[in-house]
Design a protein around this motif. Structure first.
Motif, PDB file in Angstrom:
ATOM      1  N   SER A 191       1.064  -1.143  -0.041  1.00  0.00           N
ATOM      2  CA  SER A 191       0.014  -0.090   0.124  1.00  0.00           C
ATOM      3  C   SER A 191       0.955   1.206  -0.077  1.00  0.00           C
ATOM      4  O   SER A 191       1.613   1.166   1.012  1.00  0.00           O
ATOM      5  N   VAL A 192       0.846   2.116  -1.111  1.00  0.00           N
ATOM      6  CA  VAL A 192       1.526   3.162  -1.131  1.00  0.00           C
ATOM      7  C   VAL A 192       0.845   4.602  -0.977  1.00  0.00           C
ATOM      8  O   VAL A 192      -0.214   4.911  -1.761  1.00  0.00           O
ATOM      9  N   GLY A 193       1.244   5.406  -0.006  1.00  0.00           N
ATOM     10  CA  GLY A 193       0.334   6.668   0.052  1.00  0.00           C
ATOM     11  C   GLY A 193       1.348   7.580  -0.476  1.00  0.00           C
ATOM     12  O   GLY A 193       2.375   7.603  -0.874  1.00  0.00           O
ATOM     13  N   VAL A 194       0.507   8.888  -1.093  1.00  0.00           N
ATOM     14  CA  VAL A 194       1.209   9.840  -1.761  1.00  0.00           C
ATOM     15  C   VAL A 194       0.524  11.032  -0.861  1.00  0.00           C
ATOM     16  O   VAL A 194      -0.555  11.456  -0.518  1.00  0.00           O
ATOM     17  N   PHE A 195       1.798  11.669  -0.509  1.00  0.00           N
ATOM     18  CA  PHE A 195       1.664  13.209   0.056  1.00  0.00           C
ATOM     19  C   PHE A 195       0.756  13.980  -0.450  1.00  0.00           C
ATOM     20  O   PHE A 195       1.246  14.203  -1.648  1.00  0.00           O
ATOM     21  N   ALA A 196      -0.345  14.423   0.229  1.00  0.00           N
ATOM     22  CA  ALA A 196      -1.321  15.062  -0.531  1.00  0.00           C
ATOM     23  C   ALA A 196      -1.580  16.502  -0.234  1.00  0.00           C
ATOM     24  O   ALA A 196      -2.864  17.084  -0.679  1.00  0.00           O
ATOM     25  N   LEU A 197      -0.738  16.914   0.407  1.00  0.00           N
ATOM     26  CA  LEU A 197      -1.163  18.564   1.274  1.00  0.00           C
ATOM     27  C   LEU A 197      -0.812  19.522   0.045  1.00  0.00           C
ATOM     28  O   LEU A 197      -1.181  20.579  -0.061  1.00  0.00           O
ATOM     29  N   GLN A 198       0.136  19.124  -0.877  1.00  0.00           N
ATOM     30  CA  GLN A 198       0.422  19.868  -2.016  1.00  0.00           C
ATOM     31  C   GLN A 198       1.341  19.480  -3.273  1.00  0.00           C
ATOM     32  O   GLN A 198       2.108  18.147  -2.677  1.00  0.00           O
ATOM     33  N   ALA A 242       4.718   2.276   2.174  1.00  0.00           N
ATOM     34  CA  ALA A 242       5.564   3.182   1.541  1.00  0.00           C
ATOM     35  C   ALA A 242       4.991   4.370   1.085  1.00  0.00           C
ATOM     36  O   ALA A 242       3.632   4.473   1.251  1.00  0.00           O
ATOM     37  N   LEU A 243       5.783   5.378   0.846  1.00  0.00           N
ATOM     38  CA  LEU A 243       5.276   6.778   0.211  1.00  0.00           C
ATOM     39  C   LEU A 243       5.844   7.377  -0.785  1.00  0.00           C
ATOM     40  O   LEU A 243       7.309   7.214  -0.816  1.00  0.00           O
ATOM     41  N   VAL A 244       5.180   8.090  -1.491  1.00  0.00           N
ATOM     42  CA  VAL A 244       5.716   9.243  -2.297  1.00  0.00           C
ATOM     43  C   VAL A 244       5.457  10.591  -2.054  1.00  0.00           C
ATOM     44  O   VAL A 244       4.462  10.971  -1.757  1.00  0.00           O
TER      45      VAL A 244
END
Length: 200
Positions: free
Chosen positions: A6-13, A44-46
């Motif tokens: 499961s990969v999250g994407v930083f989404a504040l900007q 994991a994260l992008v």
């Protein structure tokens, strides 16, 4: 980890949707991350391209900065593109006074190294581990001024005034590119990251 992570994407900007789309097209469960509880779901994260100064300020505002830094220090695989590379760098030149980074990559990054928006460009580069060149899009991009001995250089500029400049790196579970692999329809660098995650 062998199953699809499961990969999250930083989404504040930043250019969030493009990364989510590429990952989803690869069959990877991908979702946006704006809160610590969403970060907790990530294998994991992008960290996408965007404006690095805005990204760190918003991460502070939304109480996400310290949880992000803690997860990265704890070994969570993380992929930063453009501004995301700056966020992962231990050191910045050309930043604003007091600019913070999450750190983790033993690199010094020069912010806006290639110039302003009007100096944005694209071109083919060789990327370590990929058989064919990658068509790279650079938008107000940074470059790596220097890299520690544990940092693996994945790509450099090979021609022009910026020849020899480092534009992609990996260190353990962290990787970063100066350019935007989420545009242009080539998913190989995202595949590279997903394989890194599976091996972690």
């Amino acid at each position: 980890m062998t199953a699809q992570p499961s990969v999250g994407v930083f989404a504040l900007q930043g250019d969030v949707r493009e990364h989510v789309r590429v990952l989803a097209d690869l069959g990877v469960p991908a979702f946006t991350v704006r809160r610590p509880e969403e970060l907790a779901r990530c294998d994991a994260l992008v960290l996408p391209g965007g404006e690095s100064t805005t990204m760190y300020k918003l991460a502070r505002t939304f109480d996400l900065f310290e949880p992000l830094a803690e997860r990265i220090r704890g070994g969570m695989p993380t992929f930063g593109t453009c501004a995301g590379m700056i966020m992962l760098a231990d050191r910045i030149t050309g930043g604003i006074d007091g600019q913070e980074t999450l750190g983790g990559l033993d690199i010094t990054v020069r912010r806006n190294a290639f110039g302003r928006q009007v100096d944005s460009f694209e071109g083919d580069i060789e990327f370590d581990g990929l058989a064919d060149p990658v068509h790279a899009v650079f938008i107000r991009a940074p470059w790596v001024e220097d890299a520690g001995e544990k940092v693996e250089v994945l790509a450099t500029i090979t021609s022009g005034e910026a020849a020899g400049r480092i534009v992609a790196v990996r260190q353990d579970n962290l990787m970063a590119t100066s350019f935007h692999p989420e545009v242009g329809g080539d998913d190989r660098i995202h595949r590279y990251f997903v394989e890194l995650v599976k091996q972690s």
